[in-house]
Design a protein around this motif. Structure first.
Motif, PDB file in Angstrom:
ATOM      1  N   LEU A  61       0.924  -1.037   0.109  1.00 37.87           N
ATOM      2  CA  LEU A  61      -0.379   0.004   0.390  1.00 37.87           C
ATOM      3  C   LEU A  61       0.888   1.078  -0.026  1.00 37.87           C
ATOM      4  N   LYS A  62       1.915   1.176   0.703  1.00 39.71           N
ATOM      5  CA  LYS A  62       2.905   2.969   1.025  1.00 39.71           C
ATOM      6  C   LYS A  62       3.481   2.514  -0.438  1.00 39.71           C
ATOM      7  N   ARG A  63       4.000   1.931  -1.663  1.00 41.62           N
ATOM      8  CA  ARG A  63       4.321   1.314  -2.902  1.00 41.62           C
ATOM      9  C   ARG A  63       3.703   2.507  -3.851  1.00 41.62           C
ATOM     10  N   LYS A  64       2.309   1.773  -3.619  1.00 38.25           N
ATOM     11  CA  LYS A  64       1.369   1.947  -4.295  1.00 38.25           C
ATOM     12  C   LYS A  64       1.042   3.809  -4.113  1.00 38.25           C
ATOM     13  N   ILE A  65       1.033   4.045  -3.177  1.00 39.26           N
ATOM     14  CA  ILE A  65       0.533   5.707  -2.464  1.00 39.26           C
ATOM     15  C   ILE A  65       1.515   6.172  -3.578  1.00 39.26           C
ATOM     16  N   ARG A  66       3.059   6.208  -3.023  1.00 34.14           N
ATOM     17  CA  ARG A  66       4.085   7.144  -3.379  1.00 34.14           C
ATOM     18  C   ARG A  66       3.864   6.657  -5.166  1.00 34.14           C
ATOM     19  N   ARG A  67       3.673   6.134  -5.992  1.00 34.11           N
ATOM     20  CA  ARG A  67       3.018   5.860  -7.085  1.00 34.11           C
ATOM     21  C   ARG A  67       2.716   6.869  -8.215  1.00 34.11           C
ATOM     22  N   LEU A  68       1.196   7.021  -6.856  1.00 36.40           N
ATOM     23  CA  LEU A  68       0.033   7.360  -7.320  1.00 36.40           C
ATOM     24  C   LEU A  68       0.213   8.707  -6.759  1.00 36.40           C
ATOM     25  N   GLU A  69       1.279   9.364  -5.896  1.00 33.97           N
ATOM     26  CA  GLU A  69       1.806  10.863  -5.662  1.00 33.97           C
ATOM     27  C   GLU A  69       2.986  10.775  -6.513  1.00 33.97           C
ATOM     28  N   LYS A  70       3.712  10.207  -7.218  1.00 35.22           N
ATOM     29  CA  LYS A  70       4.858  10.804  -8.028  1.00 35.22           C
ATOM     30  C   LYS A  70       3.515  11.054  -9.287  1.00 35.22           C
ATOM     31  N   ASP A  71       2.295   9.970  -9.879  1.00 34.39           N
ATOM     32  CA  ASP A  71       1.857  10.526 -10.608  1.00 34.39           C
ATOM     33  C   ASP A  71       0.838  11.421 -10.746  1.00 34.39           C
ATOM     34  N   GLY A  72       0.790  11.987 -10.451  1.00 34.38           N
ATOM     35  CA  GLY A  72       0.215  13.651  -9.603  1.00 34.38           C
ATOM     36  C   GLY A  72      -1.508  12.747  -9.029  1.00 34.38           C
ATOM     37  N   ASN A  73      -1.854  11.852  -9.457  1.00 29.04           N
ATOM     38  CA  ASN A  73      -3.388  11.349  -8.747  1.00 29.04           C
ATOM     39  C   ASN A  73      -3.496  11.847  -7.568  1.00 29.04           C
ATOM     40  N   VAL A  74      -2.806  11.999  -6.160  1.00 31.12           N
ATOM     41  CA  VAL A  74      -3.652  12.340  -5.462  1.00 31.12           C
ATOM     42  C   VAL A  74      -3.590  13.120  -4.428  1.00 31.12           C
TER      43      VAL A  74
END
Length: 74
Positions: A61-74
């Protein structure tokens, strides 16, 4: 029946403060099916496995959150 007799003998010796040889004590404990070796119960093993699974899920879940933050989706 062997275990019951061993329990009675051990109980008698403890109540009367009798001296027991190590050999006899080991035999009594073996007859009672009491192990002197460290062992983990099934529940402890289950809980350890559950903790490992939760840690893995948390990392995913942490990896998924980081990936979403990196893509700007959060």
């Amino acid at each position: 029946m062997k275990a019951q007799k061993a329990k009675e003998e051990l109980s008698r010796c403890l109540k009367e403060n009798k001296t027991i040889t190590i050999r006899k004590l080991k035999k009594l404990l073996t007859d009672i099916n009491f192990s002197l070796e460290p062992s983990e119960s099934k529940e402890v093993r289950y809980l350890k496995r559950e903790i490992r699974n939760l840690i893995k899920a948390n990392k995913k879940l942490k990896r998924k959150i980081r990936r979403l933050e990196k893509d700007g989706n959060v």
